[in-house]
Structure formats: C-alpha cells, structure tokens
Design a protein around this motif. Structure first.
Motif, mmCIF file in Angstrom:
data_model
loop_
_atom_site.group_PDB
_atom_site.id
_atom_site.type_symbol
_atom_site.label_atom_id
_atom_site.label_comp_id
_atom_site.label_asym_id
_atom_site.label_seq_id
_atom_site.Cartn_x
_atom_site.Cartn_y
_atom_site.Cartn_z
ATOM 1 N N LYS A 91 15.484 -17.154 -1.742
ATOM 2 C CA LYS A 91 14.589 -17.347 -2.880
ATOM 3 C C LYS A 91 13.746 -16.088 -3.006
ATOM 4 O O LYS A 91 13.083 -15.662 -2.062
ATOM 5 C CB LYS A 91 13.715 -18.583 -2.666
ATOM 6 C CG LYS A 91 12.782 -18.851 -3.834
ATOM 7 C CD LYS A 91 12.216 -20.237 -3.804
ATOM 8 C CE LYS A 91 11.064 -20.372 -2.861
ATOM 9 N NZ LYS A 91 10.280 -21.579 -3.106
ATOM 10 N N ILE B 215 13.456 -29.155 -2.552
ATOM 11 C CA ILE B 215 13.308 -28.599 -3.898
ATOM 12 C C ILE B 215 12.443 -29.499 -4.773
ATOM 13 O O ILE B 215 11.609 -29.020 -5.540
ATOM 14 C CB ILE B 215 14.695 -28.359 -4.527
ATOM 15 C CG1 ILE B 215 15.399 -27.215 -3.790
ATOM 16 C CG2 ILE B 215 14.588 -28.087 -6.018
ATOM 17 C CD1 ILE B 215 16.884 -27.095 -4.093
ATOM 18 N N ASN C 278 17.775 -31.095 -1.596
ATOM 19 C CA ASN C 278 17.199 -31.665 -2.820
ATOM 20 C C ASN C 278 15.773 -32.153 -2.579
ATOM 21 O O ASN C 278 14.914 -31.996 -3.442
ATOM 22 C CB ASN C 278 18.077 -32.799 -3.354
ATOM 23 C CG ASN C 278 19.305 -32.278 -4.059
ATOM 24 O OD1 ASN C 278 19.322 -31.147 -4.538
ATOM 25 N ND2 ASN C 278 20.340 -33.094 -4.119
ATOM 26 N N PHE D 223 11.796 -23.634 -7.457
ATOM 27 C CA PHE D 223 11.860 -23.941 -6.028
ATOM 28 C C PHE D 223 13.248 -23.744 -5.421
ATOM 29 O O PHE D 223 13.433 -23.945 -4.235
ATOM 30 C CB PHE D 223 11.379 -25.385 -5.814
ATOM 31 C CG PHE D 223 10.063 -25.627 -6.488
ATOM 32 C CD1 PHE D 223 8.889 -25.124 -5.950
ATOM 33 C CD2 PHE D 223 9.995 -26.310 -7.694
ATOM 34 C CE1 PHE D 223 7.676 -25.305 -6.604
ATOM 35 C CE2 PHE D 223 8.787 -26.507 -8.345
ATOM 36 C CZ PHE D 223 7.618 -25.996 -7.791
ATOM 37 N N LYS D 224 14.202 -23.353 -6.248
ATOM 38 C CA LYS D 224 15.579 -23.169 -5.790
ATOM 39 C C LYS D 224 15.829 -21.729 -5.351
ATOM 40 O O LYS D 224 15.179 -20.808 -5.827
ATOM 41 C CB LYS D 224 16.558 -23.505 -6.922
ATOM 42 C CG LYS D 224 16.647 -24.972 -7.223
ATOM 43 C CD LYS D 224 17.697 -25.228 -8.298
ATOM 44 C CE LYS D 224 17.843 -26.712 -8.554
ATOM 45 N NZ LYS D 224 18.871 -26.989 -9.555
ATOM 46 N N SER E 29 12.734 -27.457 -11.448
ATOM 47 C CA SER E 29 13.240 -27.242 -10.088
ATOM 48 C C SER E 29 13.671 -25.800 -9.851
ATOM 49 O O SER E 29 13.741 -25.354 -8.709
ATOM 50 C CB SER E 29 14.396 -28.200 -9.796
ATOM 51 O OG SER E 29 15.473 -27.938 -10.672
ATOM 52 N N PHE F 294 18.021 -25.265 1.439
ATOM 53 C CA PHE F 294 17.200 -25.832 0.372
ATOM 54 C C PHE F 294 17.791 -27.186 -0.023
ATOM 55 O O PHE F 294 18.674 -27.256 -0.866
ATOM 56 C CB PHE F 294 17.167 -24.890 -0.840
ATOM 57 C CG PHE F 294 16.383 -23.630 -0.615
ATOM 58 C CD1 PHE F 294 15.077 -23.537 -1.071
ATOM 59 C CD2 PHE F 294 16.940 -22.551 0.047
ATOM 60 C CE1 PHE F 294 14.335 -22.372 -0.875
ATOM 61 C CE2 PHE F 294 16.212 -21.383 0.243
ATOM 62 C CZ PHE F 294 14.915 -21.297 -0.209
#
Length: 146
Positions: A61, A126, A123, A51-52, A48, A121
């Motif tokens: 990001k 993500i 969950n 993508f965080k 993850s 973002f």
C-alpha cells in the motif's frame, strides 16, 4: 540519505521489509483522491480503495513517511496535498505493526518520502481494522473515514 537503501529484487523493486528507523509513533500517511469517496446511506465516506494495497508484485500500500517529510523541512499537510490528492489519513506505525504489517521506505524519483505497507490485507482489515486505526491528517469536508 534518510534510511539505509531498502532491499531490492533483481528488477530493482523494493521487497517487503520493516525499516528499523521507523518508530512506533511515526506517522504513516495515505493520500486520498476524490474518486475514493462514496455515498453510503446518506453520508459520504472513504471507499475501500483507501485501505487496499496496490496490484504490483509485492502488493504494498503506497504511503508517505511523515518523519522523512519533516526531516527534509516540509510540512506534511502541504507535502501530501495536490489537486489530485485532496485529503490524507494518518496511521501510527506501531498500530500497523501490531496487526502484522511491515513498513518500509520505497523512494520514488518524484517522491523521496514514499514508502509502502506490506502484509496480508484481509477483507476484515480493509473494511474494519484499517479504517478504525486511521485519523485525518488533511480532512475532506463532509467525508467520514468509515
């Protein structure tokens, strides 16, 4: 200068904004280090962390803007690959905008093509949305995006 100077706060940090010159089909590249690969039920995939957002003030990001890399005469696959950054994934800017993210230029002293993706973002984004939107730019052998 590729884009107009981005907006900055009183500390000189770029504040979240949408760069108007980034087109919907422009590539937005996320570099991947080896420690963002996990073993998951007998297969390897990106963690993850890929993508965080960062933990800085505006929680952007970190990305590279493909059109800027090309404009300066470099091959994006070579530009984003180093011993630390062994792979990379690519998004189309329009897809990120569709789910509510902003994309802007955030140049760094050692990377004039650096940008950021800002937004909420969640969950779900993500774990599901962002991985499914991504494709490999520089694949890592034996590793799935999601």
């Amino acid at each position: 200068m590729p884009f107009p100077q981005p907006p900055r706060d009183e500390f000189g940090e770029v504040t979240p904004y949408n760069e108007a010159q980034i087109q919907p089909t422009d590539g937005i590249i996320r570099r991947i280090p080896a420690n963002w690969i996990v073993d998951d039920k007998g297969r390897r995939r990106l963690s993850s962390m890929a993508f965080k957002p960062s933990s800085d003030r505006y929680r952007g990001k970190s990305v590279d803007i493909e059109s800027l890399i090309i404009e300066q005469g470099d091959d994006p696959t070579v530009y984003v690959t180093t011993p630390r950054w062994i792979g990379s994934i690519r998004y189309e800017a329009g897809n990120l905008h569709t789910v509510g993210f902003s994309i802007g230029w955030d140049p760094l002293p050692d990377n004039p093509c650096h940008g950021a993706v800002w937004g909420t973002f969640t969950n779900d984004q993500i774990r599901n949305v962002l991985p499914k939107m991504a494709s490999w730019l520089v694949p890592i052998n034996g590793v799935d995006i999601y």
